[in-house]
Scaffold this active site. Structure first.
Site, PDB file in Angstrom:
ATOM      1  N   HIS A 137       0.874  -1.090   0.109  1.00 29.47           N
ATOM      2  CA  HIS A 137      -0.092  -0.166  -0.140  1.00 29.47           C
ATOM      3  C   HIS A 137       1.075   1.117   0.042  1.00 29.47           C
ATOM      4  O   HIS A 137       0.616   2.179  -0.776  1.00 29.47           O
ATOM      5  CB  HIS A 137      -0.856  -0.034   1.318  1.00 29.47           C
ATOM      6  CG  HIS A 137      -1.997   0.996   1.446  1.00 29.47           C
ATOM      7  ND1 HIS A 137      -3.233   1.247   0.845  1.00 29.47           N
ATOM      8  CD2 HIS A 137      -1.561   2.384   1.801  1.00 29.47           C
ATOM      9  CE1 HIS A 137      -3.594   2.359   1.276  1.00 29.47           C
ATOM     10  NE2 HIS A 137      -2.661   2.908   1.861  1.00 29.47           N
ATOM     11  N   GLU A 138       1.877   1.186   0.745  1.00 26.55           N
ATOM     12  CA  GLU A 138       2.938   2.241   0.932  1.00 26.55           C
ATOM     13  C   GLU A 138       3.410   2.612  -0.441  1.00 26.55           C
ATOM     14  O   GLU A 138       3.714   3.599  -0.906  1.00 26.55           O
ATOM     15  CB  GLU A 138       3.758   2.328   1.993  1.00 26.55           C
ATOM     16  CG  GLU A 138       3.255   2.331   3.399  1.00 26.55           C
ATOM     17  CD  GLU A 138       2.284   3.506   3.428  1.00 26.55           C
ATOM     18  OE1 GLU A 138       2.995   4.688   3.235  1.00 26.55           O
ATOM     19  OE2 GLU A 138       1.272   3.428   3.888  1.00 26.55           O
ATOM     20  N   HIS A 141       1.395   4.276  -2.858  1.00 28.11           N
ATOM     21  CA  HIS A 141       1.303   5.751  -2.993  1.00 28.11           C
ATOM     22  C   HIS A 141       2.581   6.316  -3.632  1.00 28.11           C
ATOM     23  O   HIS A 141       2.379   7.453  -4.220  1.00 28.11           O
ATOM     24  CB  HIS A 141       1.460   6.075  -1.201  1.00 28.11           C
ATOM     25  CG  HIS A 141       0.031   6.089  -0.615  1.00 28.11           C
ATOM     26  ND1 HIS A 141      -1.135   6.741  -1.082  1.00 28.11           N
ATOM     27  CD2 HIS A 141      -0.368   5.286   0.530  1.00 28.11           C
ATOM     28  CE1 HIS A 141      -2.121   6.609  -0.353  1.00 28.11           C
ATOM     29  NE2 HIS A 141      -1.634   5.724   0.980  1.00 28.11           N
ATOM     30  N   GLU A 195      -6.257   7.172  -1.239  1.00 34.56           N
ATOM     31  CA  GLU A 195      -6.080   5.924  -0.450  1.00 34.56           C
ATOM     32  C   GLU A 195      -6.983   4.655  -1.328  1.00 34.56           C
ATOM     33  O   GLU A 195      -6.420   3.750  -1.376  1.00 34.56           O
ATOM     34  CB  GLU A 195      -7.262   6.071   0.648  1.00 34.56           C
ATOM     35  CG  GLU A 195      -6.433   6.862   1.750  1.00 34.56           C
ATOM     36  CD  GLU A 195      -5.208   6.010   2.121  1.00 34.56           C
ATOM     37  OE1 GLU A 195      -5.363   4.715   2.646  1.00 34.56           O
ATOM     38  OE2 GLU A 195      -4.071   6.595   2.036  1.00 34.56           O
TER      39      GLU A 195
END
Ligand SMILES: [Zn+2]
Length: 276
Positions: A137-138, A141, A195
């Site tokens: 997820h990071e 981003h 997100e």
């Protein structure tokens, strides 16, 4: 807020050309900061922050079991990030483990500089699959250029006040305005749109790296449980899209084929430590 941060902003804005970018999911992003600028600024901010933490003895040794576990997981994820965006092969991918048992957080900057806090590992007690979802997820981003987006917000809102407690005054004095904006950016919440984008890209990266997509759902359940004792930093920088759980539950079955294919033999890419 440091005065020279305030003064530096107009000068910074003057040299940054407004850029219009398109994220990997096709969303148009209006950015005051180009991705290249975000990478340079993030690199400086990272070196400064990790350098300070290392002096305080808060960076875990790379030979520690936790570091080896995180390296193995992020190595497989980075290999997939490069598959998705081949130009990121040139990024200085690296990960550090910050020894702070109270902080439930992890991040990845533009340019591939990552960190995860021991608090996240101790309080969430994630499985490898769940930890992979956090880091995927990071990483998402970063590859979706959300760092530059958040830097733009930091600059536009003059959010230097968020620096309190992140960096020593000495560090703030010696850093460029762009690096300060990068340091602030990782402390600022992503938009809900960003997100959703990171959820979508992250679950696929993790599946292709051989990590169970269902862990994306259990991860956020664990995150919500920890939030009972005061919200973890991770949740303040990652505001939950209202239908996150449903979306992930819908995506997970579509990712199973990638997962089954990759779980036995996922390629890896070594993640170097930051220069000492
Ligand atoms: Zn997020």
């Amino acid at each position: 807020m440091s005065t020279q941060f305030r003064i530096a902003i107009p000068a910074l804005l003057a040299v940054l050309a407004a850029a219009c970018a398109v994220s990997p999911t096709g969303r148009r992003q209006l950015a005051l900061v180009s991705e290249d600028s975000a990478i340079v600024a993030s690199e400086e901010a990272y070196a400064m922050q990790i350098g300070e933490l290392r002096k305080e003895g808060k960076i875990l040794s790379e030979s520690s079991r936790v570091a080896q576990r995180v390296d193995a997981i992020t190595g497989r994820l980075v290999a997939q990030a490069i598959e998705l965006r081949p130009d990121t092969a040139d990024w200085k991918w690296s990960v550090e483990i910050i020894d702070d048992p109270e902080v439930v957080n992890a991040w990845c900057m533009a340019g591939g500089r990552m960190a995860v806090y021991t608090g996240l590992i101790q309080k969430l007690d994630p499985t490898d699959d769940e930890l992979a979802q956090v880091m995927a997820h990071e990483i998402s981003h970063a590859v979706a250029n959300h760092t530059a987006e958040r830097m733009s917000v930091a600059i536009a809102t003059n959010a230097g006040v968020a620096l309190a407690g992140i960096l020593s005054e000495d560090a703030q004095r010696t850093m460029t305005a762009a690096a300060l904006a990068a340091a602030v950016a990782i402390q600022m919440p992503n938009s809900r749109t960003a997100e959703s984008e990171a959820d979508e890209i992250g679950i696929e990266l993790a599946a292709k790296a051989g990590y169970n997509p269902n862990a994306a759902i259990t991860l956020w359940d664990k995150m919500a449980n920890v939030a009972g004792n005061g919200p973890p930093q991770f949740l303040s920088t990652h505001p939950s899209p209202a239908n996150r759980r449903e979306k992930l539950a819908e995506l997970a079955p579509q990712m199973m084929a990638y997962y089954e294919q990759a779980r036995r033999n996922a390629p890896t890419r070594s993640v170097a430590r930051a220069e000492r």
